[in-house]
Structure formats: structure tokens, C-alpha cells
Design a protein around this motif. Structure first.
Motif: not given
Lengths: 252, 252, 252, 252
Positions: A233-234, C196-199, C201-202, D230
Motif C-alpha cells: 500500500l502506497r 515506499p509502502t505502509t507495509n 513501515v509497519s 506497527p
């Protein structure tokens, strides 16, 4: 249930077409021809095939899709993020009479007409005659022509109507016409503007203050899309950075 | 013209009050009392004075103002920037039947009910009984109670209706109920969601894909206000940075 | 004063060229040839003409311009809005030893090297050998090669150095290497990531928590350009909507 | 290794303190007293306890942390997102001489001084004498006083120096002083401005054009923070919506 005269959306996942259904007619696509009668029979959510066997799903189009993908643009349009917000800020509801100028390609007109129907009406004054025919055609595609009257009229002349419950102005130099517009707008009624530059915002605010408009606000809306991929997701790489500044007030 | 039962907005530039007008009644403010009959006589755009002589202007409230300043919040609400966009993306128009869950404080319900009236209706399923009374009260303030039915019902149970033209879901774990919702939503119809975290976006997208929803989109809207001062135009110092991510699709 | 080996920027308002000056050499453009000796004589702010008479202004290039217009990109680069902020968040200053991985095209390396010179150094570990030569060439264009050491090394192996005052990690799955990196980073030192992605980041946050990193932060920067026209000031129509999420913490 | 005179950061996770270390001294906190000698012994990444047993971790402060949490603000400051970007856009590097006006609280001065050290210098002209002492004190906290000269001087007077490689101007009406500044700035050198209103942007651009500055740009940076959780990753509810517009150009 699809009735003759309804606008339907045909999609095969890649391409979308918008058409008004009429018994006995045939719609041509690059993947083959489709009979309108079969669309009526299949109904919303159903499937039709071209004579070459290519399937299309039949959707009831949203106003968003009609505006973004269905109408023909002869001018810069007001985008759904802005037109939907404008409608709420102006308090549009069934029965209201609304002044709009100009009509442009009718994208905002469609959204406002949908909000005031069935007993209200949008009066749209357009000084460029060349845009009017296309705007009507777009409004018809949305099935809202009963709730719109477009007049070839410039804001520098006295307005032919003076009973307006709300107004939205999208012209290059709105500050020149504020006193003229004020005469046609009921006291206390909301007004809105869209202008692209900060200089126009300043000039419009100045004219609104001088004409005793109250509750002045300036706002912009930014719309950011994401790639709809669950495990990556981005945000999309690029976005529209600016459509215009919205100005709102009330005729005080 | 103000009729008994209309909701009016009184403003003195600093404070705004929202009230339903009823002949013979008196409205108390910190600046003195106002007779409802005088409000009806003065009309929209007119002025009334309290018994202490303090003047208030009478405005026809916009839905935006009712939602932001009039309703009582018992939950986080869906803001106008989002609710107006949702309405356009779902294609709401006169006559549609819309599934909503939950009702929360009714802020989105009000905007959607305004869009489907007079012949459509919002069916709002709320699993927390404690919110329902307040939501009804808010919807009444907006004068839209005829177009809304709120039911005490959880999405983990089969839905009592199955004729929906569109749906909007604002619950903590929407992905748990997608297959249940799908059964009540007409094929091809639009659906939307609001969730605050990226993890919820990923989970919801995953469930939508597994249930063959199509045309998936994720979008967020940012609203930035400016100080409305012509010769010192600038954005406000602070803004709301996040309300939620919006997810849209169609029942494919 | 321009010295042999300096990188200069030639601009005619439309095109910009970046070159390292060397006595006796000639630089070819589409508008004709320029003698390096004449560049040295004219100096920064001066003008040179091609043998065809086309004038170019000589500028001392900023790091921003070298990164955006001078270097050769073989990978996605870290943009100035991010790299400048990273440098400040990591507290880079003359004398520090910094771990970077990977080097990519060297865009961040250049900014960090400029921040730690003359007595510090960037140690950049790159697992893809194919990028190293180009990165070195770009760093040389910026005149910073004395302050950078690039090693062909993967983060899944123990790091050859363990004296780092700060670290910045720009790889696909940083969470796999956190414990390895931690061993080479001095206690209390800052670390940063771009994903780049929220995944991602998590996952990275999760690994940082498990490895007792403290002061965790996630931030993104948006850069919006305006058309520089005094009487029609407005944002550009489009902008970059996303480069990456920045994550920061300290080795606790 | 901590040396006498270094600025260190003490943190217990909740509170942070910034102090310059001096042998024999004692630092008082609300949780008890700490001996500077013990800080020196423990070193960066180490731990000290107050005489009441409360532990603090010793960190080497980043410039970001000194600016945001360490310095005393007597004016609005230029934030790290802007000051780091400014430094890169002006091309600051070891050895450059930079004009700044005014010094304010020294937040930008600190970032620029760090970029030009050890052989460059920031010359900061401040017309309000009352800010100078505090600015010096802040710059000392950052350990950068050797690279900064603050003068009590107004831009409407000829500047005492005329050898500048770059300039940054943060005053209310920069357009009044462009021709004066131009005389002190080497030809071709970069200049930058920060102004909060759109009217100031227009006026400054106009003056820059009239004085033949080239490569004009206007840009703003938005900084959005996320909750670093997270499995519930989401933007913070609110953010700073505006610090100022940045204007850049070169002395053409």
C-alpha cells in the motif's frame, strides 16, 4: 431496472462507455456492436456481449464517473472533490434556486442540479455562447436537463432573475460583478467562488468585504490516491497539486 | 420563508445557534431571549433582537453548518470534505436505497439522506444501541428523519434488507463482514469505507478482492484553510492532518 | 575563483551542463564548443561563449542542482527534500562516521558526505555491484569522493566496520537486518530509513521495537511548487505525491 | 567521547535536557542532581543517575533536537524541514560566506553554520538588537559560535561586507532591500527568502525580476507525522499547515 432514456455505463475492466439507452438502437465499440435492447433486458449488474462475443458489465453510472469519464470537456472543469464540497457548503437541497456563472462544460452544474432536484433549479449564466451546446449535451447525459436553465448572459449586465437561494461563481474576474450578483441573491444566502491564483483570491475577498458579505472563508482540497494493493500500500507517485482556491461567504 | 418545524441558524458573528422553529416558543441565549414568532416574521436574512436588545441574523443553515456546529457528537464524525465526496462517489441521487453502518452521530447519514430524498432512503445499521437516540435527534435537526431508518443491528448477522443500490461502511473491522454485506448489495452497485489506519486499508482491500469487488480505489482528502485577509493571505497555522482513508469499489 | 577539478554549471537559461574543469580541454554543446581555460578565466558569475558565439553563464552548482540535474540515475534516487531533512535528523556534522546502505545512485551519499566533511566519512554498503561505478562517478562530480567509501557488501553479512555515529538504510526489507546493523552502531546513535509502502513501515517499526530502538518517528515530506509569476501566483498543476516514508529512531 | 564544552542531551524517555558539559559542575533536574563529571565518564549512549537514583540516557544531540527542543525562542523560528532544504538549495558547503538577515532566534543560523564549517562563516544582520544576545546563546548551545558573526544592522543601510557566496533573507518586506543586497552578493550566487503570505511572495518575485535575478522558484514543504504503531499505522490527527513560502533565485 433500466428504462429507456437512462444513462448506463458499460465496462470491461479496461474501457468504460456511457450511453443513453434507446430501444432498437445499436452501440458500436472497438470490440464489436451491442444492442440497446439487450442492455435493457440484462439490467444493472448484468452482462451483455458484443456481436463478436466480447463481454461488458452494465453499471448504473455514478455522477463522479459521468463527470470524470463521460462528459466532453471544452473547458477546464470543476473536479468532484471540489463540486461535492461546494454543494454541501452552499447547503443545496431539494427546491433551491441557484445562480451559477459560467456553465463551462457543466461539470459543477450536474452536481448542483442533482442536489436541488426534483423541485429546485440551477440558472447558469454563460457569456461564451460556444460552450452552451456542449454543456447541455453533458447535462443531458447525466439526465438532469429538467433542473437546469442555461442563459447566454454576461455578469456585467443586470441579471434576469433575482430570487436566488445560493450562488456559485467561476469566472476570471469575479470581483467586478459582486455588487451586481448581490442584487439577485437573497439576503443571508451562501455564495461560493473558485479561482486558481492567490491574486484572484485577494481581489475577490476585498470585493466581498466592500459589499458586506459575511462569514468569509478560503479553503483548498487536496486529493491523494493510493495504489490499492493490500501488501504494498502506497500513494500514487504523482497527484494533481492544484485545481483552485474555494471562497465562501454569505450575503450579509 | 420560514415555516414551523424548519431549522434556522441564529448568528451574531461570534456565536451560532441552531433551532427548530415552533410558534409560541421562546429560545434562550446568553445574550437574552428570542421569540420564535419573531423569527418566523423576520424570515431568512432578517434580524431578531433578544429581550435585552442584542441582534441576531437569521440564516437558513447549510448542511455543512448543521454538521459542524449544530449536531451533538457522541462519536467521531465523518467530516463534510469526506461525506460530500462519498455521496458523489456512490452516485447517490433521488430514489436510491442505501445501506449504512454504523450510524454513529449521524453526520454522514444526514448528507446521504439529503442526496436520496424525496423518494430514496438510508437504512443505517448500528450495533451500539446507545448512539441511536442521539443520531435520530441530529437527523431531525437537519429535517431529514423521513428519509432515514436506523436499526439496532450488527453486521455479523444477516441483514434484514437486501435491495441496496449503494453502501457505506464505517466500522472497526469491515473486512469481517464483506461477504455478508455483499449478499444485500445489488450486483454492480458501489460501496465505500472509511478507516483510519493503513493496516485496516490493507485488510479491507484484501477482503474486497477475495469477494470479487471491482474498480477498487483508495483516496484521502486534505482540507487546508486560509486566513481570509486580502492583503495578508496565508494558510492557517494548523490543520486536520487525517480523518481517514476512503476505499471505494463496486460489487462485481 | 574556479580551480582545476572544480565542478561548474553552465546555463543559458534553457539548458544546464555540469562539468569538471581541466586546463586545455574543450567541452562540446549542441550550441558549439567551449574552452575550459576560458571558463577558468571568466570565473563564477562570468560568461563564456561557444565558438559559434552562444553565451553561457558560469555558476557554482548547488548540491541540489547536481543531484537533480547533474548526476546519472541508475536507480530511484532520494530527493533533496528528503536527503536534506535526513541529514538534520541524523545530526550529521564534521567528523562523523556514517553507515549507509545501499548507495544506489549516490544522491543521498553526496548530501551526507557534504555534511560530515572534512574529517568525517560515509561508509556505503551496496549489495548490487552494478550500481557502484556509477555512484562513484556521481560522487566525484560533486567533488566529495574523499569522504565516501563504497563497499560491495550485503546487510545480511556481519558489517566490516562497527564504529558508526549514525546510519541510514534504504533497502527493500530493512527489518531483516536490524539486529545486524545494531551491532555496528554506537549506543544512542540515530538511525533512519526510507521505505515506499505502509507495509514496510509497519514491519520496520516492529523490528526496531524488538531491538530496543527508542524515539521512533515516522514522517513524510511533501514538496509543492508554485509558478513564480507575481500577479498570477498559483501552485503548479501537478506534483510528486510520494517519494517515501521516513522512519527515525535511536539505538537505545 | 564527551569533551568539556560539548553539548549533550539527557533523556529519560519523557523529558530531554540540553547542557554544555563542564568539569566539576552539577546539573539540577526535577528528578535530582547530576554531576557533569559522571556524564563525561559515562559517555554518549551511557547512563547517569541523579542523586535520587533517577536514570538518564546520555545522547549526542542532533541539530534537529537542539533547534526543536534546546534553544530558547524569542521569535518565530525557521523549522528544520525548511532550514535543511534551504541549506541544500543555497548549495552551502565548507568554506562559503553567507549573508543572513535577520538572525531571529538563530535556528536557521545554526543549520547554515554547520554546513559551512570549519572554514566558512555566516554573517547575520539583525536590526532588532534585543534578539542578538539570545541568538548567540542558542548558537553557542549548538557549539557553532566560531562560524557566526551577528551584527546589529538594518538592510536599508549599505551592507558592511560584499563578498557573499549565498544569502538568505527572512524579514517582513524583503522587496525593499533587494537592490541593496544585490550589491553584496557575488554574481551568479544563490539567494533565498521565507515569507508567510502570498502577497509577500508576489512582491518579492516582482523585485527579484526587476533586479535581474534568474532561476526564480517558489516552493513550500509540508511535514506530516505518523503515529509509530506497527499494527495501527496512521497520520497524526493534526499537523502544522504552514510555516512559510520559500523563494529561491540566483543573482543574474
Amino acid at each position: 431496472m433500466i428504462k429507456e432514456g437512462d444513462t448506463v455505463q458499460l465496462t470491461d475492466g479496461k474501457n468504460s462507455f456511457f450511453l443513453k439507452v434507446k430501444k432498437g438502437e445499436i452501440f458500436g465499440t472497438h470490440r464489436g456492436n451491442i444492442k440497446h435492447d439487450e442492455i435493457i433486458t440484462a439490467g444493472y449488474g448484468g452482462e451483455v456481449k458484443t456481436h463478436k462475443g466480447h463481454p461488458f458489465m452494465i453499471l448504473r453510472p455514478t455522477l463522479h464517473d459521468i463527470i470524470m469519464f463521460g462528459i466532453k470537456r471544452k473547458t477546464q472543469i470543476i473536479y468532484p472533490k471540489d463540486s461535492s464540497y461546494i454543494t454541501l457548503k452552499l447547503g443545496l437541497t431539494d427546491g433551491m434556486k441557484v445562480l451559477e456563472s459560467g456553465v463551462g462544460s457543466g461539470a459543477l452544474t450536474i452536481v448542483m442540479a442533482n442536489a436541488v432536484k426534483p423541485s429546485g433549479k440551477i440558472y447558469s449564466y454563460e457569456k461564451e455562447e460556444k460552450y452552451i451546446k456542449n454543456a447541455y449535451s453533458n447535462i443531458k447525459l447525466a439526465g438532469l436537463e429538467k433542473y437546469v436553465e442555461i442563459k447566454h448572459h454576461s455578469l456585467d449586465q443586470p441579471l434576469p432573475e433575482n430570487f436566488f437561494d445560493a450562488a456559485f461563481i467561476d469566472v476570471r474576474e469575479p470581483w467586478l460583478y459582486i455588487d451586481n450578483i448581490k442584487k439577485s441573491l437573497k439576503k443571508g444566502s451562501p455564495i461560493g467562488f473558485l479561482v486558481p491564483t492567490t491574486n484572484q483570491v485577494s481581489n475577490t475577498l476585498q470585493a466581498l468585504k466592500e459589499n458586506n458579505f459575511i462569514n468569509l472563508e478560503v479553503v483548498e482540497l487536496l486529493e491523494r490516491h493510493y495504489k490499492p494493493v493490500p501488501d504494498r500500500l502506497r500513494p500514487e507517485d504523482r497527484m494533481v497539486a492544484h485545481t483552485g482556491y474555494l471562497i465562501f461567504g454569505r450575503n450579509g
